[in-house]
Every structure is written in structure tokens, then in C-alpha cells.
Design an enzyme around this catalytic site. Structure first.
Site, PDB file in Angstrom:
ATOM      1  N   TYR A   1       0.859  -1.188   0.000  1.00 50.11           N
ATOM      2  CA  TYR A   1       0.000   0.000   0.000  1.00 50.11           C
ATOM      3  C   TYR A   1       0.892   1.234   0.000  1.00 50.11           C
ATOM      4  O   TYR A   1       1.547   1.536   0.988  1.00 50.11           O
ATOM      5  CB  TYR A   1      -0.903  -0.041   1.226  1.00 50.11           C
ATOM      6  CG  TYR A   1      -2.007   0.997   1.267  1.00 50.11           C
ATOM      7  CD1 TYR A   1      -2.266   1.851   0.202  1.00 50.11           C
ATOM      8  CD2 TYR A   1      -2.821   1.094   2.389  1.00 50.11           C
ATOM      9  CE1 TYR A   1      -3.284   2.788   0.251  1.00 50.11           C
ATOM     10  CE2 TYR A   1      -3.849   2.022   2.453  1.00 50.11           C
ATOM     11  CZ  TYR A   1      -4.078   2.863   1.384  1.00 50.11           C
ATOM     12  OH  TYR A   1      -5.087   3.796   1.445  1.00 50.11           O
TER      13      TYR A   1
ATOM     14  N   LYS B   1      -1.552  -1.378  -3.976  1.00 49.72           N
ATOM     15  CA  LYS B   1      -2.659  -0.428  -3.859  1.00 49.72           C
ATOM     16  C   LYS B   1      -2.032   0.948  -3.989  1.00 49.72           C
ATOM     17  O   LYS B   1      -1.305   1.404  -3.111  1.00 49.72           O
ATOM     18  CB  LYS B   1      -3.397  -0.577  -2.525  1.00 49.72           C
ATOM     19  CG  LYS B   1      -4.574   0.398  -2.385  1.00 49.72           C
ATOM     20  CD  LYS B   1      -5.267   0.262  -1.036  1.00 49.72           C
ATOM     21  CE  LYS B   1      -6.386   1.302  -0.912  1.00 49.72           C
ATOM     22  NZ  LYS B   1      -7.033   1.264   0.428  1.00 49.72           N
TER      23      LYS B   1
END
Length: 300
Positions: free
Chosen positions: A143, A171
Site C-alpha cells: 500500500y 494499492k
């Protein structure tokens, strides 16, 4: 490009799910956790759910609560959708513990955020990601969200980490299409938009889907944009994106989990309050967004 050319790791449309609490916020409402998970998958068509992320208020839930939330979601939808557990913290040891706990529950993957606030140097950051990825046999989604974590994941590091057999996705909330393009051109990492409105631009450079917040309500629109783009119907995808953009952006008129829970409540789905330090959003802001969703055809 056909759908077969770019198989996503966890599906294409995932929602970063909120965590329902009881009315006073003191306990997790596990029955509502299961109900919301089923609604997102069965009614809205999400391919997967990211559980215990920031939108799920992971900073304010205990490890035991995280485990029980994952168990409720896996039990409710684990045979019909991917379940990705948020396990990243600013402690490598704690992140490893959460990763192993999630693996024991039976999730499909792990979301590992850049260690926030502590801002480790590049070599230590890379060691952190490798250590967590080595802790289980599950595929990992990194992320990259520098505006919250304080540091970005460098492009050269992402390119190197692609060699790790379990680091398979990102992400992407960095907000730089050029940076994303550079990594996508040199890796096999599956890139998911970490900002709902970034979905179509990311698809244009090789991204595979979205981990959304507004997708608590707009998953069908995200799916349509993806399907149109992958079918080569780019002009229609652009138009679908234009139509959905106010909903994609409007969810962040206040903090995301606050808006989602408030709008869910307006629609008769009680997910409880947010825990402090999150508060209660301005009712006018919530009503405006709920009305916008209705006007755009995103009905309860």
C-alpha cells in the site's frame, strides 16, 4: 487488451470495508460485519474485500477484534470473494504477528502499508516489506500512500520487490500516473487504484482495478468502467467515468469511514459510529452525498 491478458490477483473491484460497531462504539458488531460483507459481495458485486484497513478503523481495533472481524468476513463471503487482510503497522514485528494471525483465519491475501510516522530509510523499508511477505505463504499487496504514511515507496524498490514470489500487487494512492507507469512497464505487479477517481487513468497504463471507498455504493460503476475499457470501448469508459466521478470524489467530502458509515445509516444499514479520534460528520454534508448517490442512480 483482453481480460485474459491481465489477470488480477484478487479480482478487479474491491472495497476497503468499514468495521461496524455497536451503538456506543465500544464493541464490534460481528453480525453486522457479516451482513455488510455479504451485501458488498452479493448485492453490489465486489470481487473482494479489504478488511482491517484504515477505512476499517484498524488503528482503533484490537488484535483480537481484527481476528474476529476477519473470521466473520471469511465465513460470510470467503467462498465467493477474495478477502485481503490489512496487517501493516509501523512495527515490523507486530505486522508479522498480524499477518500470521490473518493467515490462520484463512484470508486470501495481505495488505501491507508503508510504516507510517516513523519514516524508515529505504533499506529498512525494503527489509520491512520482505520480512512481512516472508512470514506467510499469502500473496501481498503493498500500500503506497505517501500523504498518510509520510514516505512513498520508491520506484526502484517496487521494481526490485517484484522479484519476491509473494509480493504481487500494489494499492496505488501515490497519485502519480508517471510513477505508476514506470513501475508497470518494468514489473508484473498488479496495480489497484487506491483512490476511486484514479481508476480510469490507472487502467490506461496497465492497472487492473480498484480498492475503493465509495464502492460501498458505487461498485457497479467501477465495474462498468473496467469492463468498457478492457473491451476497447474507451470513449464509453470515459463517459462512464465522467458520470461516476462526482460519487467517486464526494465520498471524501469528509473522512472516508465517517462518510460511509453515515450514508449507510441513512440507507437503513446501521454500522454504528466511528471510534475516536474520528467523529460525527456534518449532517448536511452526508445528506448532500446521499442525495448525489440517489440522483446518479446508486440506490440502496
Amino acid at each position: 487488451m483482453t481480460d485474459d491478458d491481465m489477470q488480477p490477483v484478487f479480482g478487479r473491484v474491491l472495497t476497503a470495508m468499514v468495521t461496524p460497531f455497536t451503538a456506543d462504539g465500544s464493541e464490534v458488531d460481528y453480525a453486522q460485519v457479516a451482513r455488510l460483507a455479504a451485501h458488498l459481495v452479493d448485492d453490489l458485486g465486489n470481487d473482494g474485500l479489504v478488511v482491517n484497513g484504515t477505512t476499517g478503523e484498524s488503528p482503533t481495533t484490537t488484535d483480537l477484534e481484527k481476528q474476529r472481524v476477519l473470521d466473520a468476513v471469511v465465513t460470510a463471503v470467503g467462498d465467493r470473494a477474495s478477502v485481503v487482510a490489512g496487517v501493516g503497522t509501523f512495527s515490523t514485528r507486530h505486522s508479522i504477528e498480524l499477518a500470521r494471525q490473518a493467515a490462520d483465519v484463512g484470508v486470501d491475501g495481505l495488505l501491507v502499508v508503508t510504516p507510517y510516522y516513523s519514516r524508515p530509510p529505504a533499506d529498512a523499508l525494503e527489509d520491512h516489506f520482505v520480512a512481512v511477505a516472508d512470514a506467510t505463504d499469502l500473496p501481498v499487496m503493498l500500500y503506497d500512500i505517501p500523504h498518510r504514511a509520510g514516505i512513498a515507496i520508491p520506484e526502484d524498490m517496487l521494481i526490485r520487490l517484484d522479484a519476491h514470489p509473494r509480493i504481487r500487487a500494489v494499492k496505488d494512492a501515490k497519485g502519480s500516473i508517471v510513477s505508476s507507469s514506470i513501475v508497470l512497464a518494468r514489473t508484473n505487479l498488479a496495480y489497484y487504484a487506491g483512490d476511486d477517481a484514479f481508476l480510469l487513468p490507472l487502467l490506461s497504463v496497465g492497472g487492473v482495478g480498484v480498492v475503493g471507498t465509495s464502492s460501498h455504493f458505487t461498485a457497479a460503476a467501477a465495474r462498468r468502467i473496467i469492463d468498457l475499457y478492457l473491451a476497447g470501448r474507451v470513449e464509453e469508459a470515459v463517459e462512464a467515468n465522467r458520470e461516476a466521478l462526482p460519487a467517486f470524489q464526494g465520498i471524501f467530502a469528509t473522512q472516508g469511514c465517517m462518510m460511509v458509515k453515515a450514508v449507510l445509516a441513512e440507507r437503513g444499514f446501521d454500522a454504528g459510529p466511528c471510534r475516536a479520534p474520528m467523529g460525527v460528520p456534518d449532517p448536511e454534508v452526508v445528506t448532500r452525498y446521499a442525495t448525489l448517490l440517489e440522483n446518479l442512480g446508486f440506490h440502496a
